[in-house]
Design a protein around this motif. Structure first.
Motif, PDB file in Angstrom:
ATOM      1  N   HIS A 106       0.812  -1.220   0.000  1.00 21.69           N
ATOM      2  CA  HIS A 106       0.000   0.000   0.000  1.00 21.69           C
ATOM      3  C   HIS A 106       0.849   1.276   0.000  1.00 21.69           C
ATOM      4  O   HIS A 106       0.423   2.302  -0.530  1.00 21.69           O
ATOM      5  N   TRP A 107       2.039   1.189   0.600  1.00 25.12           N
ATOM      6  CA  TRP A 107       2.960   2.325   0.658  1.00 25.12           C
ATOM      7  C   TRP A 107       4.291   1.911   0.026  1.00 25.12           C
ATOM      8  O   TRP A 107       5.286   1.698   0.741  1.00 25.12           O
ATOM      9  N   GLY A 122      -2.516  10.309  -2.592  1.00 24.26           N
ATOM     10  CA  GLY A 122      -3.239   9.383  -3.447  1.00 24.26           C
ATOM     11  C   GLY A 122      -2.756   9.360  -4.880  1.00 24.26           C
ATOM     12  O   GLY A 122      -3.388   8.753  -5.734  1.00 24.26           O
ATOM     13  N   ARG A 124       0.204   8.054  -5.896  1.00 20.10           N
ATOM     14  CA  ARG A 124       0.827   6.749  -6.090  1.00 20.10           C
ATOM     15  C   ARG A 124       0.422   5.835  -4.939  1.00 20.10           C
ATOM     16  O   ARG A 124       0.049   6.289  -3.857  1.00 20.10           O
ATOM     17  N   GLN A 126      -1.480   2.921  -2.578  1.00 26.58           N
ATOM     18  CA  GLN A 126      -2.842   2.777  -2.060  1.00 26.58           C
ATOM     19  C   GLN A 126      -2.878   3.145  -0.577  1.00 26.58           C
ATOM     20  O   GLN A 126      -3.506   2.485   0.234  1.00 26.58           O
ATOM     21  N   LYS A 128      -4.355   5.390   1.103  1.00 31.60           N
ATOM     22  CA  LYS A 128      -5.647   5.727   1.709  1.00 31.60           C
ATOM     23  C   LYS A 128      -6.301   4.504   2.346  1.00 31.60           C
ATOM     24  O   LYS A 128      -7.142   4.646   3.236  1.00 31.60           O
ATOM     25  N   GLN A 129      -5.910   3.317   1.887  1.00 30.29           N
ATOM     26  CA  GLN A 129      -6.472   2.095   2.454  1.00 30.29           C
ATOM     27  C   GLN A 129      -5.740   1.657   3.726  1.00 30.29           C
ATOM     28  O   GLN A 129      -6.159   0.711   4.392  1.00 30.29           O
TER      29      GLN A 129
END
Length: 262
Positions: A106-107, A122, A124, A126, A128-129
């Motif tokens: 995600h990072w 947001g 690049r 994910q 925000k998840q």
């Protein structure tokens, strides 16, 4: 205080930086190295490359050092994991290697041309998840009154360094395997002859060392390398690696611990 038999032969202090991308040269990213009987000196990038380390370059340098048959302890000043609330909010297993994989997915701040700020916005990844609240703090952060790993854009925080650095812990773990003990996730007790990477907080010890002509970033890295060496010789390091039962109960499972916080 009487001298004890040192467990390590080499000591490395890292002052980390979460600025820009993994391949940018960062003046805030510093490394100092010392052996049992020598003062700490700055470790610089190879001649002819760049003036300052990039996160990728430093990770490769650490990989080379830790692959050598020299028991080494490395102290890095960013968080290695997140508060328990993060795992509960995102329904993640209490498993540190699985956390590393999930976070990097995600990072992906270890990939080319990706910065922490891009993931935060947001653009690049994910991210925000996999967000957290600045109200969430690990027990070791509560104990030392350190800021949350999700508290960005304020002085004295390691939030960006943490989000930039955790994927490189995953990289080193995947590359080096059993050669390196990630403390305390691989256990509180380190086998003789095994190298170790631990989370540190330079402010615990910086007041004990004159700054001289070093920049703040250089001084933090110098302090860590120097303290690890001296503490290994006089018995403080073995004690720091075995904190009290409350720390073990809270830290070993998933949150981790800051070396030297009682």
């Amino acid at each position: 205080m009487s001298l004890t038999s040192p467990q390590f032969a080499r000591y490395i202090g890292i002052d980390y930086s979460g600025a820009q991308t993994a391949d940018d040269s960062l003046k805030g990213l510093r490394a100092y190295l010392t052996h049992r009987d020598s003062p700490a000196e700055e470790a610089l990038p190879p001649l002819g490359t760049r003036k300052h380390w990039s996160r990728r370059g430093l990770a490769h340098w650490l990989e080379e050092r830790l692959a050598e048959d020299i028991p080494t302890i490395v102290g890095i000043d960013h968080a290695f994991s997140f508060p328990r609330q993060y795992f509960e909010a995102h329904k993640l297993p209490h498993d540190w290697p699985a956390f590393l994989d999930d976070f990097q997915q995600h990072w992906p701040t270890d990939e080319p041309n990706i910065s922490v700020e891009q993931v935060r916005r947001g653009v690049r990844g994910q991210g925000k998840q996999r967000e957290g609240s600045s109200r969430w703090r690990r027990l070791c952060e509560q104990r030392f009154r350190a800021k949350s790993v999700f508290h960005c854009d304020v002085p004295g925080t390691v939030a960006k360094s943490t989000h930039a650095g955790i994927p490189w812990l995953r990289y080193l773990r995947r590359q080096l395997g059993e050669r390196v003990h990630f403390w305390p996730f691989d256990g509180w007790t380190i086998s003789p002859g095994r190298s170790t990477i631990a989370e540190i907080y330079p402010a615990l010890w910086s007041h004990a060392y004159p700054r001289q002509d070093r920049t703040p970033d250089q001084h933090d890295a110098y302090v860590v390398a120097s303290w690890l060496r001296e503490a290994d010789r006089d018995g403080r390091l073995p004690q720091a690696l075995q904190p009290n039962s409350e720390a073990k109960a809270a830290g070993l499972e998933i949150e981790g611990w800051i070396l030297g916080v009682g």
